[in-house]
Design a protein around this motif. Sequence first.
Motif, PDB file in Angstrom:
ATOM      1  N   SER A  68      -3.749 -23.667 -25.932  1.00  0.00           N
ATOM      2  CA  SER A  68      -3.824 -23.455 -27.380  1.00  0.00           C
ATOM      3  C   SER A  68      -2.489 -23.797 -28.033  1.00  0.00           C
ATOM      4  CB  SER A  68      -4.199 -22.003 -27.684  1.00  0.00           C
ATOM      5  OG  SER A  68      -3.080 -21.161 -27.516  1.00  0.00           O
ATOM      6  N   ASP A  76      -0.796 -21.970 -29.740  1.00  0.00           N
ATOM      7  CA  ASP A  76       0.080 -20.801 -29.707  1.00  0.00           C
ATOM      8  C   ASP A  76       1.000 -20.812 -28.488  1.00  0.00           C
ATOM      9  OD1 ASP A  76      -0.964 -19.710 -32.034  1.00  0.00           O
ATOM     10  OD2 ASP A  76      -2.512 -18.581 -30.976  1.00  0.00           O
ATOM     11  N   GLN A  89       4.392 -13.012 -28.652  1.00  0.00           N
ATOM     12  CA  GLN A  89       5.536 -13.064 -27.750  1.00  0.00           C
ATOM     13  C   GLN A  89       6.547 -14.111 -28.205  1.00  0.00           C
ATOM     14  OE1 GLN A  89       6.891 -11.390 -25.454  1.00  0.00           O
ATOM     15  NE2 GLN A  89       8.388 -12.890 -24.721  1.00  0.00           N
ATOM     16  N   SER A  99       7.162 -18.359 -25.455  1.00  0.00           N
ATOM     17  CA  SER A  99       6.047 -17.504 -25.056  1.00  0.00           C
ATOM     18  C   SER A  99       6.265 -16.859 -23.689  1.00  0.00           C
ATOM     19  CB  SER A  99       4.736 -18.300 -25.021  1.00  0.00           C
ATOM     20  OG  SER A  99       4.341 -18.714 -26.309  1.00  0.00           O
ATOM     21  N   ALA A 103      -1.225 -12.930 -21.706  1.00  0.00           N
ATOM     22  CA  ALA A 103      -2.578 -13.409 -21.963  1.00  0.00           C
ATOM     23  C   ALA A 103      -2.585 -14.274 -23.225  1.00  0.00           C
ATOM     24  CB  ALA A 103      -3.531 -12.228 -22.136  1.00  0.00           C
ATOM     25  N   ASP A 104      -3.570 -15.155 -23.329  1.00  0.00           N
ATOM     26  CA  ASP A 104      -3.619 -16.121 -24.429  1.00  0.00           C
ATOM     27  C   ASP A 104      -3.493 -15.467 -25.802  1.00  0.00           C
ATOM     28  OD1 ASP A 104      -3.887 -18.091 -22.574  1.00  0.00           O
ATOM     29  OD2 ASP A 104      -6.016 -18.480 -22.938  1.00  0.00           O
ATOM     30  N   GLU A 105      -4.123 -14.319 -25.980  1.00  0.00           N
ATOM     31  CA  GLU A 105      -4.110 -13.681 -27.297  1.00  0.00           C
ATOM     32  C   GLU A 105      -2.739 -13.103 -27.658  1.00  0.00           C
ATOM     33  OE1 GLU A 105      -6.005 -10.717 -24.353  1.00  0.00           O
ATOM     34  OE2 GLU A 105      -6.063 -12.887 -24.772  1.00  0.00           O
ATOM     35  N   GLU A 106      -1.824 -13.034 -26.680  1.00  0.00           N
ATOM     36  CA  GLU A 106      -0.482 -12.494 -26.926  1.00  0.00           C
ATOM     37  C   GLU A 106       0.592 -13.571 -27.023  1.00  0.00           C
ATOM     38  OE1 GLU A 106       0.433  -9.373 -27.498  1.00  0.00           O
ATOM     39  OE2 GLU A 106      -1.669  -8.766 -27.492  1.00  0.00           O
TER      40      GLU A 106
END
Length: 309
Positions: free
Chosen positions: A133, A135, A297, A141, A290-293
Amino acid sequence: MTLHEASAESIRVRESIRVRLDLAYDGGGFSGWAAQPGLRTVEGVLSEALATVLRVPVRLTVAGRTDAGVHAAAQVAHLDVPEAAWSALPGRSDRPAQEALAARLAGVLGRQAGPGCPRGSSDLVVLRVSRVSADFDARFSALERRYTYRIADARSPRDPRRRGHVLWLPDALDVEAMAASASPLLGEHDFLSFCKPRQGATTIRTLTALHWQRVAQGPAADAGLVTLTVRADAFCHSMVRSLVGAGLAVGQGRRPVAWPGELLAARTRQGAAPVAPAHGLSLEGVDYPADEELAAQARRARVTRCLGC
């Protein structure tokens, strides 16, 4: 970054595919990660290979800029690839684009291998290509980086095949003293005495592990070696090699056990920790949430570590 530049960057990312590269390299043939005119660097060689395959210029972001001579078993980088270039990668095959990119990079990097590489091999390998992603940021990250430094002292076996990855010392190290000296360095501190500061960046880091040991005898590759395993949220320039240098000063009896902690408390570049040779050091892993974080981060890391980024 101006508002106009930020808007242009946002548009560029939306029209691109973000790609994660997992890498390994033998640092002996490279003048570090960062591209430098007239020098062979990991970033320079990899960027050239990617541009050859993708037929567009690329910009890489890396988890950690390794120094000249430092190795990596598990480095991570990312780049943004235009959608058209990504879609064109499989050609007439039915392979996924990431597999096509990995295969083509292997061929190009094999031809760009450094001096001394046997035919068909390379000192830089792309282990895995993944679509991620927008993100995901390989640098900001990341939650943690892990390094290992390897030493063969007078009590260690010496394998000439690994001489470019292990520091050889003629004397026997006091590993217990080295381990005891590490305790005051754990946690969040200003590591100015162990870093070469960069303009606009803080030298405050959180060290979560600093473990000296003599690896037990056995079939493992590191059996009998003295190793330092170190983990932190991030490392500043030459920090790991300075931590090694301080530990060696204790292990060789040149400094007392309390010296690394005293040096940390001094927070000075005067009489800073000695820097150990690069070739014993390897980046062993980078951990991400995890992807949602990922986005959260990255925001936290920028605020904590980077002034003016």
